[in-house]
Scaffold this active site. Structure first.
Site, mmCIF file in Angstrom:
data_model
loop_
_atom_site.group_PDB
_atom_site.id
_atom_site.type_symbol
_atom_site.label_atom_id
_atom_site.label_comp_id
_atom_site.label_asym_id
_atom_site.label_seq_id
_atom_site.Cartn_x
_atom_site.Cartn_y
_atom_site.Cartn_z
ATOM 1 N N ASP A 99 18.931 -14.879 -21.706
ATOM 2 C CA ASP A 99 17.504 -14.843 -22.008
ATOM 3 C C ASP A 99 17.209 -13.469 -22.589
ATOM 4 O O ASP A 99 17.578 -12.448 -22.001
ATOM 5 C CB ASP A 99 16.711 -15.065 -20.713
ATOM 6 C CG ASP A 99 15.541 -15.979 -20.920
ATOM 7 O OD1 ASP A 99 14.731 -15.679 -21.809
ATOM 8 O OD2 ASP A 99 15.418 -16.972 -20.181
ATOM 9 N N ASP A 207 12.520 -15.397 -25.383
ATOM 10 C CA ASP A 207 11.271 -15.640 -24.655
ATOM 11 C C ASP A 207 10.046 -15.385 -25.545
ATOM 12 O O ASP A 207 9.978 -14.339 -26.210
ATOM 13 C CB ASP A 207 11.246 -14.667 -23.462
ATOM 14 C CG ASP A 207 10.155 -14.975 -22.469
ATOM 15 O OD1 ASP A 207 10.211 -16.027 -21.825
ATOM 16 O OD2 ASP A 207 9.227 -14.150 -22.336
ATOM 17 N N GLU A 262 11.515 -19.563 -27.815
ATOM 18 C CA GLU A 262 10.394 -20.246 -27.166
ATOM 19 C C GLU A 262 9.158 -20.105 -28.064
ATOM 20 O O GLU A 262 8.817 -18.987 -28.465
ATOM 21 C CB GLU A 262 10.128 -19.630 -25.798
ATOM 22 C CG GLU A 262 9.145 -20.446 -24.990
ATOM 23 C CD GLU A 262 8.676 -19.716 -23.735
ATOM 24 O OE1 GLU A 262 8.263 -20.390 -22.799
ATOM 25 O OE2 GLU A 262 8.712 -18.466 -23.703
ATOM 26 N N HIS A 335 12.321 -23.839 -15.810
ATOM 27 C CA HIS A 335 11.783 -23.108 -14.654
ATOM 28 C C HIS A 335 10.267 -22.967 -14.689
ATOM 29 O O HIS A 335 9.688 -22.374 -13.792
ATOM 30 C CB HIS A 335 12.448 -21.726 -14.607
ATOM 31 C CG HIS A 335 12.143 -20.944 -15.853
ATOM 32 N ND1 HIS A 335 12.616 -21.310 -17.096
ATOM 33 C CD2 HIS A 335 11.382 -19.854 -16.061
ATOM 34 C CE1 HIS A 335 12.163 -20.474 -18.012
ATOM 35 N NE2 HIS A 335 11.407 -19.579 -17.399
ATOM 36 N N ASP A 336 9.621 -23.456 -15.740
ATOM 37 C CA ASP A 336 8.171 -23.286 -15.883
ATOM 38 C C ASP A 336 7.374 -24.553 -15.593
ATOM 39 O O ASP A 336 6.140 -24.517 -15.656
ATOM 40 C CB ASP A 336 7.829 -22.831 -17.312
ATOM 41 C CG ASP A 336 8.228 -21.395 -17.576
ATOM 42 O OD1 ASP A 336 8.281 -20.608 -16.609
ATOM 43 O OD2 ASP A 336 8.467 -21.059 -18.743
HETATM 44 C C1 NOJ Z 1 8.120 -17.744 -20.727
HETATM 45 C C2 NOJ Z 1 9.049 -17.862 -19.568
HETATM 46 O O1 NOJ Z 1 9.727 -19.090 -19.638
HETATM 47 C C3 NOJ Z 1 8.201 -17.729 -18.326
HETATM 48 O O2 NOJ Z 1 8.925 -18.023 -17.155
HETATM 49 C C4 NOJ Z 1 7.651 -16.326 -18.290
HETATM 50 O O3 NOJ Z 1 6.785 -16.217 -17.187
HETATM 51 C C5 NOJ Z 1 6.887 -15.997 -19.573
HETATM 52 N N1 NOJ Z 1 7.580 -16.417 -20.757
HETATM 53 C C6 NOJ Z 1 6.676 -14.516 -19.674
HETATM 54 O O4 NOJ Z 1 7.891 -13.877 -19.937
#
Ligand code: NOJ
Length: 570
Positions: A99, A207, A262, A335-336
């Protein structure tokens, strides 16, 4: 360097290290634990691992707040151990991507500590500093430079007395945004990339990479926008393509690596600006959010029931929208987001709906990502109170709801619906007291409570059962990997208007694949489209032990799925 596009045949497994496997017995997942699970990961048939952040971090956002980009969090191990994991992964045919979180750092990163100390130091311009609209500290009536919201914690600006200025943080206060307009910052990003690529990693998940270039005027947003004010001034900002091309040409072009960025709030047309293949391609693919019922990672908080038609529409738009020029990413969990069976499937028909969900995405065009625990059908946990949450974004959502006067019981309901904690409970390895998560002899207590359903839902039990979801994932991944049509074929959807079935065909490379997935516990009926003779096709997968046909049609039992294959020469 010749890029081989190996990622087009890859299937990734995502590890969120804190909750994957604790090897040293302190209750926190780590690389010692990962080392013991490499055989398990390889047994899934996947060909790569994406590690959520492993770097030293105060863990305000569980590693997405990096204090040092050139090391491993001591709770997880060290660089030598990481090299062992990398080597072990490579020996098993697993590529590894890291990441890369460079929109922001931790406020405990040395760069920020220096930057905030004065207006005149080597790092003074590494972050986004501005004078307040009204000068002075907030307690003296000073106001922030503009009205942007952070996505995690109230306003997007925090006052720093030592500079009598404010810094921008699109996420939590402890995650100050880097100033990517500063060429020194961009060189540092290149250095970070080279450091990890030279160690041997195979690429990066980047990210919120579409946020890295802000409109330099930092204008106020419309006060009428209820949340995420300012996003239109920093998402797909003025120099984002220039900066990503710099990283590509200066670094990534020199390694046979891959990148997935992302990308919150993006259309397929915009995605082509990042991913279209050619000399100026910036990223190999993007992670998008539409099929997750969200523009971006945090709209899970808007309560809306799962809408299969909307899901199919989103998937279809991305499958066809990128087909000619760019490659897709495919995922249902990370994970989100809450667990997909709890969200889009049925906990009552957990295994059946898990199989249907697997088929709904594993045979699409693109690179699939499977999140830890998804393959055994882990489901959401239950919080008795919002205080049980460990997630910084949940704290903020609840604070906002409370400010709006939302009753406590509703805050709890919404938390249970949406919190990221669901994806972050420890991986369920066996039926033992810590779900087999805690290893070593330290006797540690898992850092976050294991889901009580680990007694039934765990890897050991699934491994013993040939009809388990785990066994199905293994078969589906193997099938995907051996069929050229999955990489090469076109995408055609049937029964578009159905709110019960998702049916699509992949056609090309001398093969045709028909995937039919039920998303309902009602009996549903599917009659094959013209040109698909089910009796002549090979039934490759079925979510139930038998697969009866009636003429050229069949009835689907609750959440049933089937995959048929035709080899055109035959
Ligand atoms: C996206 C990540 O997937 C998430 O877990 C994170 O909180 C935010 N970006 C900030 O880095």
């Amino acid at each position: 360097m010749q890029h081989t596009q190996w990622y087009k045949d890859a299937v990734f497994y995502q590890i969120w290290p804190r909750s994957f496997c604790d090897g040293n017995g302190d209750g926190i997942g780590d690389l010692w634990g990962v080392l013991t699970k490499l055989d398990y990961i390889a047994s899934l048939g996947v060909t790569g691992i994406w590690f959520s952040p492993l770097y030293p971090s105060p863990q305000a956002d569980f590693g997405y707040d990096i204090a040092n980009y050139y090391d491993i969090n001591p709770e997880y191990g060290d660089l030598d151990l990481f090299r062992q994991v990398l080597d072990g992964a490579h020996k098993r045919g697993l590529r590894v991507i890291m990441d890369l979180v460079v929109n922001h750092t931790s406020d405990e990163c040395d760069w920020f500590k220096q930057s905030r100390s004065s207006r005149d130091n080597a790092f003074a311009d590494w972050y986004i500093w501005r004078d307040g609209k009204t000068p002075g500290a907030p307690e003296d009536g000073g106001t922030p430079p503009n009205n942007w919201d952070s996505l995690f914690e109230g306003g997007a600006w925090e006052y720093e007395p030592a500079r009598n200025q404010w810094y921008l943080h699109i996420f939590a206060k402890k995650q100050p945004d880097l100033n990517m307009d500063n060429p020194q910052v961009r060189s540092e990003v290149e250095r970070i990339m080279r450091f990890w690529l030279d160690i041997g990693v195979d690429g990066f998940r980047e990210d919120v990479i579409t946020f890295i270039s802000k409109d330099p005027a930092l204008p106020d947003d419309s006060p009428l926008i209820p949340a995420a004010r300012g996003m239109k001034f920093y998402n797909h900002g003025p120099h984002v393509h220039e900066y990503l091309q710099q990283f590509r040409h200066n670094v990534l072009d020199h390694y046979d690596c891959m990148t997935v960025g992302e990308a919150p709030v993006i259309s397929p047309e915009q995605a082509l600006e990042y991913c279209a293949e050619g000399p100026n391609q910036e990223l190999n693919m993007v992670f998008t959010f539409e099929h997750m019922g969200a523009d971006c990672m945090f709209t899970d908080w808007v309560p809306r029931p799962f809408d299969l038609r909307a899901y199919k529409q989103a998937v279809g738009a991305w499958q066809t929208g990128l087909a000619a020029h760019a490659w897709n990413s495919l995922y249902l969990e990370n994970h989100d987001h809450p667990r997909i069976i709890s969200r889009y499937g049925s906990e009552q028909y957990r295994v059946e709906s898990g199989k249907s969900l697997a088929c709904s995405y594993l045979f699409l065009r693109g690179t699939p990502f499977v999140y830890q625990g998804q393959e055994i059908g882990m489901t959401n946990t239950h919080l008795e109170s919002v205080e049980e949450s460990a997630d910084v974004s949940t704290f903020n959502q609840v604070r906002r709801l409370r400010e709006l006067g939302v009753p406590e019981s509703v805050c709890l309901d919404l938390t249970n619906r949406a919190t990221r904690d669901h994806a972050r409970t420890p991986m369920q390895w066996d039926a033992g007291p810590s779900a087999g998560f805690v290893g070593g002899d330290g006797g540690g207590i898992p850092w976050y409570p294991v889901n009580p359903n680990h007694v039934d839902i765990n890897v050991a039990a699934a491994d013993r059962d040939p009809d388990s979801l785990l066994a199905f994932y293994r078969k589906a991944i193997e099938l995907r990997r051996k069929l050229p049509v999955v990489r090469e074929g076109s995408y055609r959807e049937f029964k578009r208007a159905s709110n019960a079935l998702y049916a699509y065909a992949r056609e090309g490379a001398g093969q045709r694949l028909l995937v039919v997935c039920s998303f309902t516990e009602e009996i549903a009926y599917f009659s094959a489209p013209a040109g698909f003779d089910l009796a002549a096709g090979e039934l490759c997968l079925c979510g139930y032990p038998d697969a009866p046909l009636e003429d050229n049609a069949f009835f689907l039992r609750p959440y049933e799925c089937r995959v048929y294959l035709w080899n055109d020469e035959s």
